[in-house]
Motif scaffolding. Structure first.
Motif, PDB file in Angstrom:
ATOM      1  N   MET A 230      -9.855  -3.403   2.386  1.00  0.00           N
ATOM      2  CA  MET A 230     -10.552  -4.159   3.613  1.00  0.00           C
ATOM      3  C   MET A 230      -9.484  -3.176   4.533  1.00  0.00           C
ATOM      4  N   ILE A 231     -10.941  -3.534   5.743  1.00  0.00           N
ATOM      5  CA  ILE A 231      -9.976  -2.710   7.205  1.00  0.00           C
ATOM      6  C   ILE A 231     -10.711  -3.405   8.436  1.00  0.00           C
ATOM      7  N   VAL A 232     -10.253  -4.709   8.967  1.00  0.00           N
ATOM      8  CA  VAL A 232     -11.028  -5.520  10.586  1.00  0.00           C
ATOM      9  C   VAL A 232     -10.567  -5.079  11.933  1.00  0.00           C
ATOM     10  N   VAL A 233     -11.212  -4.289  12.232  1.00  0.00           N
ATOM     11  CA  VAL A 233     -10.907  -3.980  13.864  1.00  0.00           C
ATOM     12  C   VAL A 233     -12.157  -5.142  15.116  1.00  0.00           C
ATOM     13  N   GLY A 253     -13.374  -3.482  24.394  1.00  0.00           N
ATOM     14  CA  GLY A 253     -13.612  -2.481  24.911  1.00  0.00           C
ATOM     15  C   GLY A 253     -13.542  -0.642  24.209  1.00  0.00           C
ATOM     16  N   SER A 254     -12.338  -0.883  23.916  1.00  0.00           N
ATOM     17  CA  SER A 254     -11.650   0.354  23.723  1.00  0.00           C
ATOM     18  C   SER A 254     -12.116   1.521  22.196  1.00  0.00           C
ATOM     19  N   ASP A 255     -13.252   0.438  21.523  1.00  0.00           N
ATOM     20  CA  ASP A 255     -13.804   1.128  20.457  1.00  0.00           C
ATOM     21  C   ASP A 255     -13.940   2.478  20.378  1.00  0.00           C
ATOM     22  N   ASP A 256     -14.457   2.917  21.505  1.00  0.00           N
ATOM     23  CA  ASP A 256     -14.831   4.346  21.023  1.00  0.00           C
ATOM     24  C   ASP A 256     -13.882   5.173  21.619  1.00  0.00           C
ATOM     25  N   ALA A 257     -12.412   4.717  21.986  1.00  0.00           N
ATOM     26  CA  ALA A 257     -11.111   5.897  21.628  1.00  0.00           C
ATOM     27  C   ALA A 257     -10.703   5.341  20.375  1.00  0.00           C
ATOM     28  N   LEU A 258     -10.827   4.382  20.069  1.00  0.00           N
ATOM     29  CA  LEU A 258      -9.695   4.285  18.278  1.00  0.00           C
ATOM     30  C   LEU A 258     -10.630   5.258  17.023  1.00  0.00           C
ATOM     31  N   ALA A 259     -11.810   5.081  17.549  1.00  0.00           N
ATOM     32  CA  ALA A 259     -13.135   5.579  16.712  1.00  0.00           C
ATOM     33  C   ALA A 259     -12.635   7.906  16.671  1.00  0.00           C
ATOM     34  N   LEU A 260     -12.518   7.558  18.294  1.00  0.00           N
ATOM     35  CA  LEU A 260     -12.248   9.015  18.724  1.00  0.00           C
ATOM     36  C   LEU A 260     -10.858   9.256  17.769  1.00  0.00           C
ATOM     37  N   THR A 295      -4.897  11.974  20.102  1.00  0.00           N
ATOM     38  CA  THR A 295      -3.446  11.888  19.320  1.00  0.00           C
ATOM     39  C   THR A 295      -3.562  10.143  19.451  1.00  0.00           C
ATOM     40  N   PRO A 296      -3.185  10.046  18.237  1.00  0.00           N
ATOM     41  CA  PRO A 296      -2.185   8.827  17.813  1.00  0.00           C
ATOM     42  C   PRO A 296      -2.049   7.826  19.149  1.00  0.00           C
ATOM     43  N   GLU A 297      -1.198   8.853  19.444  1.00  0.00           N
ATOM     44  CA  GLU A 297      -0.110   8.729  20.716  1.00  0.00           C
ATOM     45  C   GLU A 297      -0.625   8.356  21.998  1.00  0.00           C
ATOM     46  N   ARG A 298      -2.039   8.867  21.872  1.00  0.00           N
ATOM     47  CA  ARG A 298      -2.770   8.817  23.486  1.00  0.00           C
ATOM     48  C   ARG A 298      -3.675   7.606  23.271  1.00  0.00           C
ATOM     49  N   VAL A 299      -4.311   7.609  21.827  1.00  0.00           N
ATOM     50  CA  VAL A 299      -5.095   6.442  21.454  1.00  0.00           C
ATOM     51  C   VAL A 299      -4.451   4.881  21.677  1.00  0.00           C
ATOM     52  N   SER A 300      -2.753   5.148  21.110  1.00  0.00           N
ATOM     53  CA  SER A 300      -2.516   3.426  21.021  1.00  0.00           C
ATOM     54  C   SER A 300      -2.690   2.971  22.209  1.00  0.00           C
ATOM     55  N   ARG A 342     -22.110   6.575  17.986  1.00  0.00           N
ATOM     56  CA  ARG A 342     -22.766   7.980  17.952  1.00  0.00           C
ATOM     57  C   ARG A 342     -20.952   8.256  17.302  1.00  0.00           C
ATOM     58  N   ALA A 343     -19.447   7.900  17.822  1.00  0.00           N
ATOM     59  CA  ALA A 343     -18.722   8.137  16.846  1.00  0.00           C
ATOM     60  C   ALA A 343     -18.578   7.597  15.524  1.00  0.00           C
ATOM     61  N   PHE A 344     -18.695   6.239  15.404  1.00  0.00           N
ATOM     62  CA  PHE A 344     -19.118   5.549  15.254  1.00  0.00           C
ATOM     63  C   PHE A 344     -20.026   6.500  13.903  1.00  0.00           C
ATOM     64  N   ALA A 345     -20.926   7.092  13.684  1.00  0.00           N
ATOM     65  CA  ALA A 345     -21.693   7.178  12.604  1.00  0.00           C
ATOM     66  C   ALA A 345     -20.911   8.780  12.006  1.00  0.00           C
ATOM     67  N   LEU A 346     -20.903   9.707  13.451  1.00  0.00           N
ATOM     68  CA  LEU A 346     -19.765  10.582  13.255  1.00  0.00           C
ATOM     69  C   LEU A 346     -18.903  10.601  11.882  1.00  0.00           C
ATOM     70  N   LEU A 347     -17.689   9.871  12.334  1.00  0.00           N
ATOM     71  CA  LEU A 347     -17.016   8.884  11.062  1.00  0.00           C
ATOM     72  C   LEU A 347     -17.944   8.548   9.630  1.00  0.00           C
ATOM     73  N   ILE A 348     -18.309   8.427   9.571  1.00  0.00           N
ATOM     74  CA  ILE A 348     -19.368   7.809   8.597  1.00  0.00           C
ATOM     75  C   ILE A 348     -19.494   9.505   7.936  1.00  0.00           C
TER      76      ILE A 348
END
Length: 540
Positions: A230-233, A253-260, A295-300, A342-348
């Motif tokens: 399980m992962i919880v955001v 409010g940063s959900d889109d960046a995390l998904a990307l 990148t994970p560094e920028r998204v962080s 849409r980013a979530f959908a792309l992950l799927i």
């Protein structure tokens, strides 16, 4: 199948590889079958306090419901029931519930008859439509616990107005739009995630254990049994977060960046489903190019989530043999909601979890059944020329334009149109909900509704919106009407059986719209006279 010949529930309607349909007879336990001293009737039906629609048993004594409890035979909630369902009788029999039609006279409410109320409505609506045009009329509709969603759009078509509003612009509709644009269906909420067969549950901006307990409980069981990771955001530490393998307490409010960022890791480490991508995906190269900068560094730095955690959850989600992504409306309460989803959908999609066992499965209704969306927005009532005139169609074509999936006006746009009379005046409204409370900036909404020439409210109580109305029509509760429970949030179709007659002169919303249309001479636009006619039309 004719309505109420027997009470049936159909389960297993999810995905092309669903199990065989199972029909369960849920006929009421008659009084003569009960032990002596307990001469009461126990009637199975479906709760409508929220979208989940749990199975309940209503105990009826001399025409009054005396107890509501969970139905242990219903496969969704299996006898458990949340406090809203258990305590529904407080609303059902509340002393302030309005039981008869009311009209406003000299600023005060007085009781009237249905005949007089309908005559007033017909006269005022006809006059306003003649003077200002039918597009000057508007309707407002909510969701649960009411049965008006289907019928409101039919009434709008009968009145000749494109202007129906609903709070869905900030809950549910962004997900429908994102999912439909990406792969033709909304599969990221209650209906879609195949929790029973998954190895990884990604809960994003949701707390189903509180909001939709049967779904949340199933997720907790999958995690505790060892079936799934399980992962919880979520910025908050929910009960799900307490037991999760990873809790990502991201910056709101940063959900889109995390998904990307997750897509970046999955593509760069070649964790995506290459066979699925090559066969079914369009624009993958452009997506890979777009996410290079995330990148994970920028998204962080954007999300406050450490880079190593972003990489770890991306690998966990992508490597699972079946992973579900489940979100709720918290993600939709943001200006960039559709693109985030849409980013979530792309992950799927790129991980091959779309319409796959243990992933997010595209639902299928049984052949011949008319689903809720199909009956609400059928092509025969959609007029592209009229829909181009809908308020907001130019600014928000995906929501309000002629090609929108769930056509509606954003309530704030309607409020501003009432106040400014631009692009044209809105002079009358029939409200089946309480927009003064459910719309941002209640004072502005109050001022707008005071400006209306005529307002009808259909509800249980004298809400703040109702206080501004000219006519009040009393609505029947879910205990007082027959219905089909096929909420898009669950994997079941069930019969919501009327267990008692409506209190006083309360009436089913689906029949109220027929009465209004008939009085206006427009009943031909609504293909049912009684609720059971509509239900039979959907079932056969």
């Amino acid at each position: 199948m004719l309505w109420c010949k027997e009470l049936l529930i159909i389960i297993g309607l999810i995905g092309e590889k669903s199990p065989a349909l199972l029909l369960l007879s849920l006929l009421p336990l008659k009084a003569e079958n009960l032990p002596v001293g307990k001469r009461m009737e126990k009637i199975p039906t479906i709760c409508q306090q929220c979208h989940i629609e749990c199975g309940v048993i209503a105990t009826v004594n001399k025409g009054k419901v005396v107890k509501i409890e969970g139905n242990p035979e219903f496969p969704l909630n299996k006898g458990l029931l949340c406090p809203k369902g258990l305590n529904y009788l407080e609303l059902q029999y509340h002393q302030d519930r309005v039981k008869f039609p009311l009209k406003k006279k000299n600023g005060k409410w007085e009781r009237t008859t249905w005949e007089e109320a309908l005559d007033i409505i017909a006269e005022r609506i006809s006059h306003i439509s003649k003077v200002y045009g039918s597009k000057s009329l508007a309707l407002s509709v909510g969701t649960q616990p009411r049965g008006n969603y289907i019928s409101t759009y039919r009434l709008a078509a009968a009145l000749g107005t494109p202007n129906v509003t609903n709070p869905g612009y900030l809950c549910y509709y962004p997900s429908v739009t994102a999912g439909t644009l990406t792969f033709g269906a909304d599969v990221m909420q209650e209906r879609g995630p195949d929790i029973d067969h998954t190895e990884c549950i990604l809960i994003w901006g949701a707390n189903p254990l509180n909001a939709h307990p049967p779904i949340g409980r199933k997720m907790q069981q999958a995690k505790r049994s060892g079936q799934a990771k399980m992962i919880v955001v979520d910025p908050r530490k929910t009960k799900h977060a307490e037991i999760a393998d990873y809790w990502l307490q991201l910056r709101p409010g940063s959900d889109d960046a995390l998904a990307l960022g997750m897509i970046n890791v999955i593509i760069n480490e070649k964790l995506y489903d290459q066979q699925f991508v090559e066969k079914w995906c369009i624009g993958f190269e452009q997506l890979a190019e777009r996410v290079k900068e995330y990148t994970p560094e920028r998204v962080s730095k954007i999300t406050w989530i450490p880079p190593e955690v972003i990489r770890a959850v991306s690998r966990l989600y992508a490597n699972a043999q079946g992973a579900v992504l489940y979100h709720r409306v918290a993600v939709e309460h943001h200006s960039n909601a559709i693109q985030t989803l849409r980013a979530f959908a792309l992950l799927i999609a790129i991980t091959g979890n779309i319409d796959a066992p243990g992933g997010n499965v595209i639902p299928h209704y049984p052949k011949g059944f008319i689903g809720r969306r199909e009956i609400t927005y059928p092509q025969e009532i959609r007029d592209s020329k009229l829909e181009k005139l809908r308020i907001g169609a130019d600014r928000f074509p995906l929501m309000s334009g002629p090609e929108s999936f769930i056509p509606r006006v954003r309530t704030p746009d309607l409020v501003h149109a009432i106040l400014s009379e631009k692009p044209y005046p809105i002079k009358a409204m029939i409200a089946f909900n309480n927009p003064v409370v459910t719309t941002p900036n209640s004072k502005l909404v109050w001022d707008a509704f005071k400006k209306l020439d005529f307002l009808v409210v259909v509800d249980f109580f004298k809400t703040p919106t109702a206080e501004l109305a000219d006519i009040f029509l009393p609505s029947a509760t879910w205990l007082e009407r027959n219905d089909i429970a096929d909420s898009p949030y669950t994997n079941y179709i069930a019969a919501r059986r009327k267990v008692i007659e409506p209190i006083g002169e309360c009436m089913d919303d689906k029949e109220i719209v027929v009465k209004i249309a008939e009085r206006l001479g427009k009943s031909q636009h609504i293909p049912w006279k009684k609720t059971e006619d509509l239900l039979n039309m959907r079932l056969k």
